[in-house]
Design a protein around this motif. Structure first.
Motif, PDB file in Angstrom:
ATOM      1  N   GLU A 242       0.834  -1.144   0.044  1.00  0.00           N
ATOM      2  CA  GLU A 242       0.029  -0.014   0.036  1.00  0.00           C
ATOM      3  C   GLU A 242       0.850   1.380  -0.042  1.00  0.00           C
ATOM      4  O   GLU A 242       0.622   2.220  -0.682  1.00  0.00           O
ATOM      5  CB  GLU A 242      -0.700   0.203   1.477  1.00  0.00           C
ATOM      6  CG  GLU A 242      -2.254  -0.049   1.272  1.00  0.00           C
ATOM      7  CD  GLU A 242      -2.737  -0.105   2.543  1.00  0.00           C
ATOM      8  OE1 GLU A 242      -3.535   0.883   3.137  1.00  0.00           O
ATOM      9  OE2 GLU A 242      -2.761  -1.317   3.321  1.00  0.00           O
ATOM     10  N   VAL A 243       1.837   1.162   0.874  1.00  0.00           N
ATOM     11  CA  VAL A 243       2.681   2.299   0.863  1.00  0.00           C
ATOM     12  C   VAL A 243       3.566   2.432  -0.451  1.00  0.00           C
ATOM     13  O   VAL A 243       3.901   3.723  -1.008  1.00  0.00           O
ATOM     14  CB  VAL A 243       3.868   2.246   2.204  1.00  0.00           C
ATOM     15  CG1 VAL A 243       4.980   3.372   1.997  1.00  0.00           C
ATOM     16  CG2 VAL A 243       3.096   1.940   3.365  1.00  0.00           C
ATOM     17  N   GLU A 244       3.967   1.546  -0.930  1.00  0.00           N
ATOM     18  CA  GLU A 244       4.621   1.540  -2.369  1.00  0.00           C
ATOM     19  C   GLU A 244       3.751   2.072  -3.453  1.00  0.00           C
ATOM     20  O   GLU A 244       3.946   3.004  -4.041  1.00  0.00           O
ATOM     21  CB  GLU A 244       4.840   0.259  -2.865  1.00  0.00           C
ATOM     22  CG  GLU A 244       6.504  -0.169  -2.641  1.00  0.00           C
ATOM     23  CD  GLU A 244       6.514  -1.637  -2.874  1.00  0.00           C
ATOM     24  OE1 GLU A 244       6.251  -2.104  -3.892  1.00  0.00           O
ATOM     25  OE2 GLU A 244       7.087  -2.486  -1.992  1.00  0.00           O
ATOM     26  N   TRP A 245       2.406   1.906  -3.528  1.00  0.00           N
ATOM     27  CA  TRP A 245       1.626   2.105  -4.375  1.00  0.00           C
ATOM     28  C   TRP A 245       1.323   3.790  -4.233  1.00  0.00           C
ATOM     29  O   TRP A 245       1.228   4.663  -5.025  1.00  0.00           O
ATOM     30  CB  TRP A 245       0.214   1.362  -4.449  1.00  0.00           C
ATOM     31  CG  TRP A 245      -1.153   1.847  -4.927  1.00  0.00           C
ATOM     32  CD1 TRP A 245      -1.990   2.144  -4.525  1.00  0.00           C
ATOM     33  CD2 TRP A 245      -0.899   2.015  -6.552  1.00  0.00           C
ATOM     34  NE1 TRP A 245      -2.798   2.713  -5.568  1.00  0.00           N
ATOM     35  CE2 TRP A 245      -2.314   2.406  -6.821  1.00  0.00           C
ATOM     36  CE3 TRP A 245      -0.098   1.719  -7.780  1.00  0.00           C
ATOM     37  CZ2 TRP A 245      -2.774   2.760  -8.305  1.00  0.00           C
ATOM     38  CZ3 TRP A 245      -0.408   1.992  -8.681  1.00  0.00           C
ATOM     39  CH2 TRP A 245      -1.803   2.571  -9.089  1.00  0.00           C
ATOM     40  N   ALA A 246       1.230   4.063  -2.826  1.00  0.00           N
ATOM     41  CA  ALA A 246       1.169   5.311  -2.441  1.00  0.00           C
ATOM     42  C   ALA A 246       2.074   6.370  -2.968  1.00  0.00           C
ATOM     43  O   ALA A 246       1.818   7.441  -3.637  1.00  0.00           O
ATOM     44  CB  ALA A 246       0.968   5.479  -0.877  1.00  0.00           C
ATOM     45  N   LYS A 247       3.498   5.774  -2.808  1.00  0.00           N
ATOM     46  CA  LYS A 247       4.536   6.481  -3.143  1.00  0.00           C
ATOM     47  C   LYS A 247       4.590   6.564  -4.838  1.00  0.00           C
ATOM     48  O   LYS A 247       4.998   7.707  -5.423  1.00  0.00           O
ATOM     49  CB  LYS A 247       5.773   5.874  -2.849  1.00  0.00           C
ATOM     50  CG  LYS A 247       6.133   5.967  -1.331  1.00  0.00           C
ATOM     51  CD  LYS A 247       7.465   5.462  -0.956  1.00  0.00           C
ATOM     52  CE  LYS A 247       7.634   5.965   0.450  1.00  0.00           C
ATOM     53  NZ  LYS A 247       8.558   4.796   1.091  1.00  0.00           N
TER      54      LYS A 247
END
Ligand code: COA
Ligand code: MG
Length: 293
Positions: A242-247
């Motif tokens: 989720e964090v990767e996608w957010a970035k």
């Protein structure tokens, strides 16, 4: 944007010295030192003294400290509020709040007690009237007397008792109240944490309820036993993917060619500016969690 992770919020009876001690080493984001439901009537004074002493002694590191007082209508409420105001924890949790005025009363009393502004008000959402008045209660945060209001705590055991709704897996009988309270909290910029899961040896059922609370939009969950802390932190932390996608979303909107655009394509999916805002929150909360170590 300052974000405090409130994934795991562990209750402990203020009368239980061992629990107050052990909490200094548990990986909970926040601790509720309870003077109310978890403390028997003949232990109320002991609990009050012990909780004040534990806060004064400190050693709780980054854990947020919240004192749950007895209601003002009980024989202990006023003395609890005075002792809590003096101990100056991060917040004072007020049980059985049913109206905006209930919040304002506490705010005025704290002001009269010269309680530092850093001491916030959290409220238990656990009465049928509170479910009907959730928006009005949250709106107290926008008033002078209620401006300390910072967080809703779902009191699902009391709600079950007062409404006769049953606590069943999936919590369909309570779903309307849970999401109404989430909407009320968000409308006024408050955090909200879910109710407790009583069957603390059933970690499978617990994990399911954590995921459910997260999907409702809760920031975290109240807990009753140390073994619930880690699975709860896990459930309420954004996943690495989720964090990767957010970035990726943030980076895409930062590209010169996407300046001024409201909607763009990232990896074949439509993302809008509102997704970039959500993404920034996801990254901020992940960073705040990482900073806790
Ligand atoms: N906070 C901090 N420490 C706790 C704790 C809590 N809520 N619950 C248990 N512990 C500690 C115990 O002191 C014990 O410590 P130790 O073995 O390192 O000395 C250890 O964790 C294991 O406890 P365990 O023996 O499994 O539980 P218990 O039988 O002592 O207590 C409960 C079970 C349910 C009575 C207890 O967990 C409790 O009081 N929970 C909180 C209840 C509460 O506050 N309710 C109000 C809101 S709903
Ligand atoms: Mg209660």
């Amino acid at each position: 944007m300052t974000i405090r992770p409130r994934r795991s919020v562990l209750y402990m009876p203020g009368s239980n010295a061992r629990a107050l001690e052990k909490a200094r080493t548990l990986p909970a984001d926040a601790l509720i030192l309870d003077l109310e439901d978890a403390v028997a009537p003949d232990m109320k004074e002991t609990a009050r003294t012990q909780v004040a002493a534990a806060i004064a002694e400190g050693g709780y590191g980054p854990r947020e400290l919240i004192v749950r007082i007895n209601g003002l209508a009980t024989p202990w409420g006023e003395a609890d509020l005075e002792a809590a105001a003096k101990a100056a924890p991060d917040a004072i949790l007020v049980p059985k709040v049913s109206s905006a005025e209930d919040v304002a009363v506490i705010g005025r009393k704290l002001a009269a007690l010269d309680c530092p502004g850093s001491v916030k008000i959290w409220v238990m959402m656990e009465t049928p009237l509170a479910m009907l008045n959730a928006g009005a209660i949250a709106s107290a945060a926008a008033s002078e007397d209620g401006k300390r209001l910072a967080c809703f705590v779902m009191g699902t055991n009391d709600l079950a008792k007062e409404t006769r709704a049953r606590l069943v897996p999936g919590r369909l009988p309570m779903a309307g109240w849970l999401s109404t309270c989430v909407a009320a909290a968000r409308a006024y910029g408050l955090d909200i944490v879910d109710g407790v899961y009583n069957d603390f040896n059933n970690l499978e059922g617990f994990a399911a309820e954590c995921a459910e609370g997260r999907d409702f939009g809760m920031d975290g969950k109240t807990l009753i036993h140390p073994k619930q802390v880690e699975p709860c932190n896990e459930a309420f932390s954004p996943a690495e993917s989720e964090v990767e996608w957010a970035k990726k979303i943030i980076a895409a909107f930062d590209l010169a060619e996407n300046r001024g655009k409201g909607a763009i394509t990232v990896e074949g999916r439509m993302v809008e500016l509102l997704h970039a805002e959500m993404a920034r929150r996801t990254v901020a909360i992940a960073e705040a969690i990482a900073a806790r170590g």
